[in-house]
Design an enzyme around this catalytic site. Structure first.
Site, PDB file in Angstrom:
ATOM      1  CB  SER A   1    -124.243  43.580  57.212  1.00  9.07           C
ATOM      2  OG  SER A   1    -123.518  43.244  57.957  1.00  9.07           O
TER       3      SER A   1
ATOM      4  NE  ARG B   1    -119.793  44.399  52.663  1.00  9.12           N
ATOM      5  CZ  ARG B   1    -118.482  44.361  53.147  1.00  9.12           C
ATOM      6  NH1 ARG B   1    -117.366  44.738  52.227  1.00  9.12           N
ATOM      7  NH2 ARG B   1    -118.189  44.348  54.342  1.00  9.12           N
TER       8      ARG B   1
ATOM      9  CD  GLU C   1    -124.569  43.938  52.479  1.00  3.72           C
ATOM     10  OE1 GLU C   1    -123.595  44.696  53.096  1.00  3.72           O
ATOM     11  OE2 GLU C   1    -124.269  42.586  52.895  1.00  3.72           O
TER      12      GLU C   1
END
Ligand code: FAD
Ligand code: NAP
Length: 344
Positions: free
Chosen positions: A239, A165, A335
């Protein structure tokens, strides 16, 4: 090509958390030559800029006083070389539509990444990943405008410095490189990837032993629809926390204390923990804080069912981070990119 500049625009329909922040100006970039012009507009007015795709990985903490540059460039160019298919895709194309279109054409590789919201141009930013596949496995290069060099540049896969990520666009090239197209390397031959347990279990339960890429995509879509809220009906940003990756020593200490810890060994010897499990243990799953809350089925997803603000979301995130830290001594990292006036 003239620029259409809109003033004082509500961004509620431009972000999947449906946060009703306002921006100073909004410019849609549908042609390449409009991008340097839009950047020039921001520079002349000495305003911060925010590059926007589908708004599915951002948190607007406050009103944004600067210029939102909405990337709506469209178009796909196809080059078939033997079994390899090279696709040049404009940044504003919708990611999931691309996945479906590729399957219809018989261009394979993207199946596990079905139903991820957002645009193609944003996909390299966090090296999107799901069900055992990451964008970096399929990406050849990225083309865009380097705001420092004031020129068009193409970066190879290696130069993108992809990680979990993560990419160079979150670090050295943060707010500097604006992606206008992505080149993917797909295949005319099916090569399904079934190493993700939930996916392989789903197919096995249906007696599908050698699934086609279409069956893999259908399975991914069905699993996602059964667990994840659709932002169109329940605003969310996917998320909210990254899965923490920790050292062996830290892992052994935690596992001794919490034998049911959910973890995945990494190739580099470290251990990835399921952030959703950590959040669930603190009791936050399904709970609300003011106008916002944590999804009932997926503890990693923060939701905005009403008129919650960016600050409400950040307050909830902070309460969860604190509880996870107190229980596990693990710092959860947010995130999505958080935009606040102070940070721009
Ligand atoms: P935006 O939210 O518009 O932007 C995100 C960041 O990228 C911002 O900082 C923005 O400035 C920057 N950016 C956008 N476009 C460009 C560009 N052209 N050039 C330079 N910078 C740019 N992510 C996964 O990895 N895997 C998943 O499975 C997944 N599932 C999700 C499910 C749901 C329900 C939701 C809401 C989100 C999910 N996400 C997932 C997160 C998100 O969809 C991805 O990160 C997606 O790539 C974001 O695309 P976007 O166009 O919406 O980006
Ligand atoms: P899940 O399948 O319930 O699994 C929970 C977590 O465990 C995931 O985050 C996943 O890590 C990890 N995991 C599960 N099986 C794994 C395996 N075989 N190998 C390595 N790691 C494994 O998760 P979910 O929330 O329903 O999401 C399913 C997939 O979609 C995941 O890949 C997830 O990343 C992706 N997704 C991402 C977002 C986002 O916004 N980033 C939102 C929704 C879904 P990984 O996350 O590293 O895969």
């Amino acid at each position: 090509m003239t620029l259409a500049v809109r003033e004082r625009v509500s961004l509620q329909s431009y972000n999947t958390l449906a946060i009703a922040a306002q921006c100073g100006y909004l410019i849609e970039v549908s042609e390449l030559e409009q991008l340097p012009q839009a950047l020039d507009f921001a520079r002349r007015h000495q305003l911060p800029r925010l590059i926007l795709g589908g708004g599915s990985n951002i948190v607007l903490a406050d009103d944004f006083p600067g210029v939102v540059i909405h990337m709506v460039l469209r178009g796909i160019n196809v080059d078939v070389q033997g079994d390899t298919v090279l696709l040049d895709i404009a940044a504003g194309e919708n990611w999931h539509d691309l996945v479906c279109w590729c399957l219809q054409q018989g261009y394979y590789g993207l199946e596990n990444l079905a139903l991820i919201p957002g645009t193609v141009g944003a996909a390299p930013i966090q090296n999107i990943g799901a069900y055992g596949v990451e964008l970096q496995h399929l990406l050849d290069s990225v083309t865009g405008w380097d705001c420092e060099q004031e020129s068009w540049q193409t970066l190879t896969n290696t130069q993108c410095e992809f990680g979990y990520r993560d990419s160079v666009f979150k670090h050295a090239l943060k707010d500097r490189f604006i992606i206008t197209s992505v080149r993917l390397r797909l295949s005319l031959k099916a090569n399904t990837r079934l190493n993700y347990q939930i996916l392989s279990d789903y197919l096995a339960e249906r007696q599908i032993t050698t699934p086609t890429p279409e069956q893999v995509a259908d399975a991914v879509i069905a699993i996602r629809q059964s667990k994840l809220p659709d932002p169109a009906t329940l605003p969310n940003a996917g998320s909210f926390f990254k899965n923490p990756v920790i050292s062996v020593a830290a892992f052994e200490r935690l596992q001794q204390q919490f034998p049911s810890l959910v973890y995945y060994p990494q190739a580099d010897g470290r251990f990835k923990l399921a952030a959703g499990w950590l959040v669930e243990q603190t009791g936050w799953k399904g709970r609300s804080l003011g106008q916002v809350g944590v999804h009932e089925q997926q503890a990693l997803v923060l939701i905005n069912p009403g008129q919650g603000t960016g600050q409400d979301i950040l307050q909830l995130a902070s309460a969860i981070q604190q509880d996870v830290y107190e229980q596990f001594a693990i710092e959860l990292e947010i995130e999505p990119r958080v935009y606040s006036y102070q940070q721009t």
